[in-house]
Design an enzyme around this catalytic site. Sequence first.
Site, PDB file in Angstrom:
ATOM      1  N   ARG A 244      -1.816  10.221   4.175  1.00  0.00           N
ATOM      2  CA  ARG A 244      -1.803   8.813   4.580  1.00  0.00           C
ATOM      3  C   ARG A 244      -0.373   8.294   4.673  1.00  0.00           C
ATOM      4  O   ARG A 244      -0.080   7.453   5.521  1.00  0.00           O
ATOM      5  CB  ARG A 244      -2.547   7.949   3.539  1.00  0.00           C
ATOM      6  CG  ARG A 244      -4.049   7.889   3.713  1.00  0.00           C
ATOM      7  CD  ARG A 244      -4.624   6.791   2.828  1.00  0.00           C
ATOM      8  NE  ARG A 244      -3.786   5.617   2.904  1.00  0.00           N
ATOM      9  CZ  ARG A 244      -3.430   4.862   1.854  1.00  0.00           C
ATOM     10  NH1 ARG A 244      -3.895   5.125   0.658  1.00  0.00           N
ATOM     11  NH2 ARG A 244      -2.645   3.822   2.015  1.00  0.00           N
TER      12      ARG A 244
ATOM     13  N   LYS B  84       6.708   3.934   6.355  1.00  0.00           N
ATOM     14  CA  LYS B  84       5.305   3.547   6.561  1.00  0.00           C
ATOM     15  C   LYS B  84       5.149   2.036   6.455  1.00  0.00           C
ATOM     16  O   LYS B  84       4.536   1.398   7.301  1.00  0.00           O
ATOM     17  CB  LYS B  84       4.432   4.227   5.498  1.00  0.00           C
ATOM     18  CG  LYS B  84       3.032   3.655   5.383  1.00  0.00           C
ATOM     19  CD  LYS B  84       2.185   4.419   4.393  1.00  0.00           C
ATOM     20  CE  LYS B  84       2.136   3.842   3.006  1.00  0.00           C
ATOM     21  NZ  LYS B  84       1.427   2.548   2.900  1.00  0.00           N
ATOM     22  N   ASN B  85       5.719   1.464   5.399  1.00  0.00           N
ATOM     23  CA  ASN B  85       5.487   0.046   5.119  1.00  0.00           C
ATOM     24  C   ASN B  85       6.276  -0.892   6.026  1.00  0.00           C
ATOM     25  O   ASN B  85       6.124  -2.109   5.935  1.00  0.00           O
ATOM     26  CB  ASN B  85       5.767  -0.267   3.644  1.00  0.00           C
ATOM     27  CG  ASN B  85       4.673   0.283   2.746  1.00  0.00           C
ATOM     28  OD1 ASN B  85       3.652   0.781   3.229  1.00  0.00           O
ATOM     29  ND2 ASN B  85       4.891   0.197   1.440  1.00  0.00           N
TER      30      ASN B  85
ATOM     31  N   CYS C 129      -9.295  -1.181  -4.136  1.00  0.00           N
ATOM     32  CA  CYS C 129      -8.832   0.165  -3.882  1.00  0.00           C
ATOM     33  C   CYS C 129      -8.511   0.785  -5.228  1.00  0.00           C
ATOM     34  O   CYS C 129      -8.540   0.104  -6.251  1.00  0.00           O
ATOM     35  CB  CYS C 129      -7.655   0.191  -2.916  1.00  0.00           C
ATOM     36  SG  CYS C 129      -6.091  -0.174  -3.641  1.00  0.00           S
TER      37      CYS C 129
ATOM     38  N   ARG D 160      -6.635  -5.907  -5.756  1.00  0.00           N
ATOM     39  CA  ARG D 160      -5.848  -6.260  -4.570  1.00  0.00           C
ATOM     40  C   ARG D 160      -6.467  -7.334  -3.668  1.00  0.00           C
ATOM     41  O   ARG D 160      -6.816  -7.070  -2.512  1.00  0.00           O
ATOM     42  CB  ARG D 160      -5.524  -5.002  -3.767  1.00  0.00           C
ATOM     43  CG  ARG D 160      -4.786  -3.986  -4.608  1.00  0.00           C
ATOM     44  CD  ARG D 160      -4.339  -2.784  -3.828  1.00  0.00           C
ATOM     45  NE  ARG D 160      -3.117  -3.032  -3.062  1.00  0.00           N
ATOM     46  CZ  ARG D 160      -2.456  -2.088  -2.418  1.00  0.00           C
ATOM     47  NH1 ARG D 160      -2.898  -0.857  -2.421  1.00  0.00           N
ATOM     48  NH2 ARG D 160      -1.361  -2.362  -1.769  1.00  0.00           N
TER      49      ARG D 160
ATOM     50  N   GLN E  12      -3.869 -15.067  -1.225  1.00  0.00           N
ATOM     51  CA  GLN E  12      -2.601 -15.714  -0.878  1.00  0.00           C
ATOM     52  C   GLN E  12      -2.373 -15.723   0.634  1.00  0.00           C
ATOM     53  O   GLN E  12      -1.822 -16.672   1.183  1.00  0.00           O
ATOM     54  CB  GLN E  12      -1.422 -15.016  -1.577  1.00  0.00           C
ATOM     55  CG  GLN E  12      -1.532 -15.018  -3.087  1.00  0.00           C
ATOM     56  CD  GLN E  12      -1.555 -16.419  -3.679  1.00  0.00           C
ATOM     57  OE1 GLN E  12      -0.695 -17.240  -3.381  1.00  0.00           O
ATOM     58  NE2 GLN E  12      -2.550 -16.702  -4.496  1.00  0.00           N
TER      59      GLN E  12
ATOM     60  N   ASP F 261       5.861   1.664  -6.202  1.00  0.00           N
ATOM     61  CA  ASP F 261       5.569   2.852  -5.380  1.00  0.00           C
ATOM     62  C   ASP F 261       6.388   4.078  -5.804  1.00  0.00           C
ATOM     63  O   ASP F 261       6.204   5.156  -5.235  1.00  0.00           O
ATOM     64  CB  ASP F 261       5.825   2.546  -3.894  1.00  0.00           C
ATOM     65  CG  ASP F 261       4.729   1.679  -3.289  1.00  0.00           C
ATOM     66  OD1 ASP F 261       3.720   1.429  -3.966  1.00  0.00           O
ATOM     67  OD2 ASP F 261       4.888   1.245  -2.132  1.00  0.00           O
TER      68      ASP F 261
ATOM     69  N   ARG G 152      -5.766  -0.786   3.649  1.00  0.00           N
ATOM     70  CA  ARG G 152      -5.648  -2.186   3.293  1.00  0.00           C
ATOM     71  C   ARG G 152      -4.668  -2.955   4.167  1.00  0.00           C
ATOM     72  O   ARG G 152      -4.828  -4.147   4.429  1.00  0.00           O
ATOM     73  CB  ARG G 152      -5.159  -2.225   1.846  1.00  0.00           C
ATOM     74  CG  ARG G 152      -5.622  -3.380   1.061  1.00  0.00           C
ATOM     75  CD  ARG G 152      -4.834  -3.434  -0.214  1.00  0.00           C
ATOM     76  NE  ARG G 152      -3.876  -4.515  -0.114  1.00  0.00           N
ATOM     77  CZ  ARG G 152      -4.163  -5.761  -0.359  1.00  0.00           C
ATOM     78  NH1 ARG G 152      -5.345  -6.102  -0.754  1.00  0.00           N
ATOM     79  NH2 ARG G 152      -3.261  -6.706  -0.226  1.00  0.00           N
TER      80      ARG G 152
HETATM   81  C1  UD1 Z   1       2.761  -3.636  -0.443  1.00  0.00           C
HETATM   82  C2  UD1 Z   1       2.957  -2.196  -0.054  1.00  0.00           C
HETATM   83  C3  UD1 Z   1       2.575  -1.267  -1.206  1.00  0.00           C
HETATM   84  C4  UD1 Z   1       3.316  -1.684  -2.472  1.00  0.00           C
HETATM   85  C5  UD1 Z   1       3.143  -3.166  -2.766  1.00  0.00           C
HETATM   86  C6  UD1 Z   1       3.988  -3.645  -3.924  1.00  0.00           C
HETATM   87  C7  UD1 Z   1       2.562  -2.230   2.344  1.00  0.00           C
HETATM   88  C8  UD1 Z   1       1.685  -1.855   3.485  1.00  0.00           C
HETATM   89  N1  UD1 Z   1       2.131  -1.920   1.122  1.00  0.00           N
HETATM   90  O1  UD1 Z   1       1.366  -3.822  -0.693  1.00  0.00           O
HETATM   91  O2  UD1 Z   1       2.927   0.061  -0.833  1.00  0.00           O
HETATM   92  O3  UD1 Z   1       2.797  -0.941  -3.563  1.00  0.00           O
HETATM   93  O4  UD1 Z   1       3.524  -3.942  -1.600  1.00  0.00           O
HETATM   94  O5  UD1 Z   1       5.320  -3.347  -3.705  1.00  0.00           O
HETATM   95  O6  UD1 Z   1       3.645  -2.750   2.535  1.00  0.00           O
HETATM   96  N2  UD1 Z   1      -1.894 -10.227  -4.708  1.00  0.00           N
HETATM   97  C9  UD1 Z   1      -2.878 -11.175  -4.909  1.00  0.00           C
HETATM   98  N3  UD1 Z   1      -3.295 -11.924  -3.844  1.00  0.00           N
HETATM   99  C10 UD1 Z   1      -2.794 -11.730  -2.587  1.00  0.00           C
HETATM  100  C11 UD1 Z   1      -1.797 -10.773  -2.391  1.00  0.00           C
HETATM  101  C12 UD1 Z   1      -1.367 -10.029  -3.471  1.00  0.00           C
HETATM  102  O7  UD1 Z   1      -3.369 -11.354  -6.032  1.00  0.00           O
HETATM  103  O8  UD1 Z   1      -3.232 -12.436  -1.659  1.00  0.00           O
HETATM  104  C13 UD1 Z   1      -1.403  -9.413  -5.855  1.00  0.00           C
HETATM  105  C14 UD1 Z   1      -1.766  -7.947  -5.719  1.00  0.00           C
HETATM  106  O9  UD1 Z   1      -3.060  -7.685  -6.211  1.00  0.00           O
HETATM  107  C15 UD1 Z   1      -0.687  -7.285  -6.552  1.00  0.00           C
HETATM  108  C16 UD1 Z   1       0.529  -8.185  -6.286  1.00  0.00           C
HETATM  109  O10 UD1 Z   1       0.008  -9.417  -5.835  1.00  0.00           O
HETATM  110  O11 UD1 Z   1      -1.006  -7.314  -7.909  1.00  0.00           O
HETATM  111  C17 UD1 Z   1       1.510  -7.655  -5.269  1.00  0.00           C
HETATM  112  O12 UD1 Z   1       0.816  -7.225  -4.132  1.00  0.00           O
HETATM  113  P1  UD1 Z   1       1.441  -7.198  -2.663  1.00  0.00           P
HETATM  114  O13 UD1 Z   1       2.905  -7.343  -2.713  1.00  0.00           O
HETATM  115  O14 UD1 Z   1       0.666  -8.153  -1.815  1.00  0.00           O
HETATM  116  O15 UD1 Z   1       1.090  -5.721  -2.205  1.00  0.00           O
HETATM  117  P2  UD1 Z   1       0.754  -5.290  -0.743  1.00  0.00           P
HETATM  118  O16 UD1 Z   1       1.480  -6.166   0.197  1.00  0.00           O
HETATM  119  O17 UD1 Z   1      -0.704  -5.108  -0.583  1.00  0.00           O
END
Ligand code: UD1
Length: 424
Positions: free
Chosen positions: A403, A22-23, A117, A122, A126, A311, A93
Amino acid sequence: MDKLLIRGGRSLQGEVLVSGAKNAALPELCAALLTAEPVTLLNVPQLQDVSTMLKLIRNMGVVAERADDGTVRIDASGLNTPEAPYELVKTMRASVLALGPLLARFGEATVSLPGGCAIGSRPVDQHIKGLAAMGAEIVVEHGYIIAKLPAGWKRLKGARITTDMVTVTGTENFLMAAALAEGETVLENAAQEPEISDLAEMLIAMGAKIEGHGTSRIRIQGVEKLHGCTHRVVADRIEAGTFLCAVAATGGDVVLRHGRADHLDAVIEKLREAGADVQAVEGGIRVKSPGGATLKAQGFRTTEYPGFPTDMQAQFMALNCIAQGTATVTETIFENRFMHVNELVRLGAKIQVDGKVAVIEGVPRLSGATVMATDLRASASLVIAGLVADGETVLDRIYHLDRGYDCMEAKLRGIGADIERVKA
Ligand code: UD1
């Protein structure tokens, strides 16, 4: 709403096929927006999130056809509406992954803020910071991220981007944007997940110049144009890890076809320490386990890849619930990712949560009950708990499971589980 009815207590035997990730599929569907030439993706999983992403890109004027064998053909030559509306973004998301490609190819993008969520706030600050470093003018208003190139600019400009934390979709957005930018982009503190490498390989097949993917520093030399490609989506390590935990907990002997043991080192090590026999075999992974109370509970901390994946936290916790001893699990990535705990407790588990730490004391048996899915991986954890519990477990709100898991109940039935979907 559909439910799952699980009668626990069966060991699992045989072979199960691991679907495409999926990811990886979600960013790769967005990467197809970077070119006007046709892109073919193979091994795309049949998931609700994939359907949502297809809806999102079709809404932009893209032609996308999906066949039953997992092939998706995308033609983004007619892309005319570089927008991701709230109605679609709110359910997924990962829609924020459209931001980088739209900006790179179209010079503008309007993408709804994903909002909170269930597992935490989230934010996407960044993503915004990194694209702004490449010259994008970005404002956030009325719940939308509105981004465009400065007047007179034809392309984004390469930049050095260091994010405050490691972000998976952030790294993916930067990779896609930088592929078409002018000059060099260096991503420091980049995510190293296998899905990042898979996306980078796809972009390279489209003509991008990328080095260092799979490490924390990725260098991208922007090119003027990308072309079409055919790319096979990497196997889903989280789906595979979920099946590994299920077999380890119930006991049995199962081969996961297409599973990639090399993407699951941290999880496999813990499963071995728990007492399961997990081996990489030709074309997959084999897991043999005595199951239940012969296992030893294992503590872990979730971290970025190659550490223990957030995950997989909920699914491994289900196994700890019925193992011997006590385990401490620390969730470091998301602020609110223990929502499965109360439901596991309804099945008889003994778990104490204090902030980011959960302490699980193994019990000899769980007993079936009606439980509710609260998010994707929490649902998978409850399925595993249901498979080991005595009697019947009814899992409600399984749209979360749909999902992100491709035909989960059919796959589990194929290896001997007593599980069925009850249609609403
Ligand atoms: C992706 C995965 C999700 C997985 C997560 C962590 C996809 C579609 N989803 O989610 O399944 O659980 O990686 O391995 O690939 N953060 C910020 N600001 C930002 C971006 C992130 O504060 O702009 C924080 C997030 O709230 C979280 C951490 O950074 O605490 C890591 O998040 P991130 O790696 O961005 O997760 P996703 O990419 O959303």
